[in-house]
Design a protein around this motif. Structure first.
Motif, mmCIF file in Angstrom:
data_model
loop_
_atom_site.group_PDB
_atom_site.id
_atom_site.type_symbol
_atom_site.label_atom_id
_atom_site.label_comp_id
_atom_site.label_asym_id
_atom_site.label_seq_id
_atom_site.Cartn_x
_atom_site.Cartn_y
_atom_site.Cartn_z
ATOM 1 N N UNK A 478 0.827 -1.201 0.000
ATOM 2 C CA UNK A 478 0.000 0.000 0.000
ATOM 3 C C UNK A 478 0.864 1.254 0.000
ATOM 4 N N UNK A 479 0.491 2.196 -0.866
ATOM 5 C CA UNK A 479 1.218 3.473 -0.966
ATOM 6 C C UNK A 479 0.691 4.430 0.107
ATOM 7 N N UNK A 480 1.014 4.119 1.332
ATOM 8 C CA UNK A 480 0.573 4.913 2.474
ATOM 9 C C UNK A 480 1.251 6.287 2.444
ATOM 10 N N UNK A 481 0.529 7.359 2.750
ATOM 11 C CA UNK A 481 1.163 8.687 2.794
ATOM 12 C C UNK A 481 2.365 8.710 3.735
ATOM 13 N N UNK A 482 3.366 9.459 3.333
ATOM 14 C CA UNK A 482 4.600 9.507 4.122
ATOM 15 C C UNK A 482 4.351 9.964 5.558
ATOM 16 N N UNK A 483 3.437 10.908 5.740
ATOM 17 C CA UNK A 483 3.215 11.418 7.089
ATOM 18 C C UNK A 483 2.608 10.346 7.995
#
Length: 517
Positions: A478-483
């Motif tokens: 999953x391309x989870x947001x960096x934050x």
């Protein structure tokens, strides 16, 4: 009454392709019931018994040009129902009608095709050129005059689709069942609705009464059914189906193996009781953890856990001679990955597939054996399971033992348990928990030098695994947001003193599995 009776059905003849079950899922999503039949078991009688209004021939890893390649007879052409061959199935149909298949450099990945007959019902809604996904070496080089070419590959000129002129028998070289063919689902819908003209009336939750009647018909009066409830949606749904079928003759057993998630034992007991099931609770955590001491091999850990479960269930079964059955929450992916399907490689052992009934001397019930996870969830909700619980992330039967690489120690167990809880909390806070398939933390023996409190420390590396999937058979990271990843990393390294490094796993399944072992 057979499962699926009364619903529009499609038979899928499986030639060993990795996407046979994905085809099945796609068609079920369209509202038709499917059953997969292995090519060596396929016959006109079996397909008619199913009541199939159409047949799909799957892809496969072999070459149709090999001497002992998987085959079915030309009876498929005379069956009298629409047929769709995909990849290997496309090539096999070409041979059966007198066409020619040759070996070439092949096509792999994104491939553009030119649609020559956009008026054909199979390609309704497709443009003159469309993107597809292919994976083949052999190709159909020629079809006879009784067939019509519907599409060709733009760059190679290979026949990408054809049909018989006098009957609805089609072949497509590309894979319409995968997301990488953007209009693939439309093509499958066209095949179901416009070509086969099937009613789209299948809903898994509508089959609950049939499942209950099947259990009731199998279990004679006076006999009890043992169900191992783990708190997962598969075993919970199985227990509810058995409860509805035979009432108090259900013996639900919840074994705490000491490898559960944080607070899970209390949550499971509360849920089951709210659903009218009073389980036999056995805290065997000391026994499991003692037997796992010093064991590092993944498969050995699974076997030890499975064997210990069997011994506990044996004790329960011996305590009540009227227990004659064992019900398991086995689903399609369990069956496939354990190698229970002939020809499939065993990827990993599942403690709820095979072996248990023979060892226990009990007859087996597997009411969910032909359902996928999303279908089980829909059935569960129809049985009264709260939606937020039905859509909890899957949790492996061996628990955190398979999320700890190497020996299961108290320290690593504590780290895995707390870190996984943090991952779930952060994802829920960000509104992402329900958008991913699984999210958890993994800990092994590797260490990373860190600085905490102005002191040098050798701490553990924790790897975060977050994947997106539909049924667990394939998955993508999953391309989870960096934050969000940053918050997970900060909380784990701050709240767990033994951790000095947090990493993120970015490998899909395949080639990786979802769980580390």
């Amino acid at each position: 009454m057979r499962i699926g009776e009364g619903y529009s059905a499609v038979a899928i003849i499986n030639f060993g392709g990795q996407y046979a079950h994905l085809i099945s899922r796609r068609l079920r999503e369209l509202g038709v019931y499917t059953e997969i039949i292995h090519y060596y078991e396929a016959s006109p009688e079996k397909i008619r018994k199913l009541g199939a209004g159409a047949v799909v021939l799957s892809g496969g890893p072999r070459s149709v040009l090999e001497p002992n390649a998987p085959r079915i007879g030309s009876w498929i052409l005379e069956l009298g129902v629409p047929v769709l061959g995909i990849c290997y199935g496309h090539q096999l149909l070409a041979l059966l009608i007198g066409g020619r298949v040759e070996r070439g450099p092949g096509e792999y990945g994104r491939t553009w095709v030119r649609v020559l007959r956009p008026s054909d019902p199979l390609f309704r809604g497709w443009g003159s050129e469309e993107e597809t996904w292919m994976s083949h070496g052999d190709y159909v080089a020629f079809v006879p005059d009784n067939a019509e070419v519907l599409a060709v590959s733009r760059d190679t000129g290979y026949i990408a689709a054809f049909r018989l002129r006098d009957r609805p028998i089609y072949g497509v070289q590309f894979h319409p069942e995968v997301a990488h063919t953007p209009k693939g689902r439309l093509l499958l819908d066209n095949f179901v609705s416009l070509v086969a003209k099937l009613q789209k009336n299948w809903k898994p939750e509508n089959i609950v009464d049939e499942l209950v009647r099947e259990i009731r018909a199998k279990v004679p009066p006076g006999e009890k059914v043992l169900v191992a409830v783990s708190g997962g949606i598969d075993s919970t749904t199985t227990a509810l189906l058995v409860k509805r079928a035979i009432g108090d003759r259900l013996v639900a057993v919840f074994v705490n193996h000491g490898l559960l998630r944080e607070g899970e034992a209390e949550e499971v007991l509360s849920l089951l009781r709210s659903l009218g099931i009073e389980p036999v609770y056995i805290d065997a955590s000391k026994v499991f953890l003692k037997r796992l001491r010093g064991i590092k091999d993944c498969e050995e850990k699974r076997k030890i856990i499975g064997k210990t479960f069997i011994e506990i269930f044996e004790d329960v079964a011996r305590s009540d001679p009227s227990i004659k059955w064992l019900a398991q929450g086995t689903t399609y992916p369990d069956v496939i990955e354990s190698g229970a399907v002939p020809g499939a490689d065993r990827i990993k052992s599942h403690h709820n597939v095979g072996g248990l009934p023979e060892r226990l001397g009990l007859k087996v019930l597997e009411p969910l054996r032909y359902f996928y996870k999303d279908e089980v969830r829909r059935i569960a909700i129809s049985l009264g399971v709260p939606r937020e619980y039905a859509y909890r992330h899957p949790f492996p039967g061996p628990g955190l033992a398979v999320r700890i690489i190497g020996e299961v120690t108290d320290e690593k167990l504590r780290i895995a348990r707390r870190a996984s809880r943090i991952v779930e909390e952060v994802l829920r806070k960000a509104g992402l928990y329900d958008r991913v398939w699984q999210a958890f933390a993994v800990v092994g023996d590797d260490k990373w030098v860190g600085v905490k409190g102005d002191s040098r420390v050798d701490g553990y590396i924790v790897t975060i695994r977050i994947v997106e999937s539909e049924d667990g058979m394939t998955a993508d990271w999953s391309r989870i947001p960096y934050e969000v990843l940053a918050e997970i990393s900060w909380r784990i390294s701050s709240e767990i003193p033994e951790v000095t490094m947090v990493t993120y796993a970015v490998t899909s399944k395949p080639p990786s599995t979802i769980e580390p072992c």
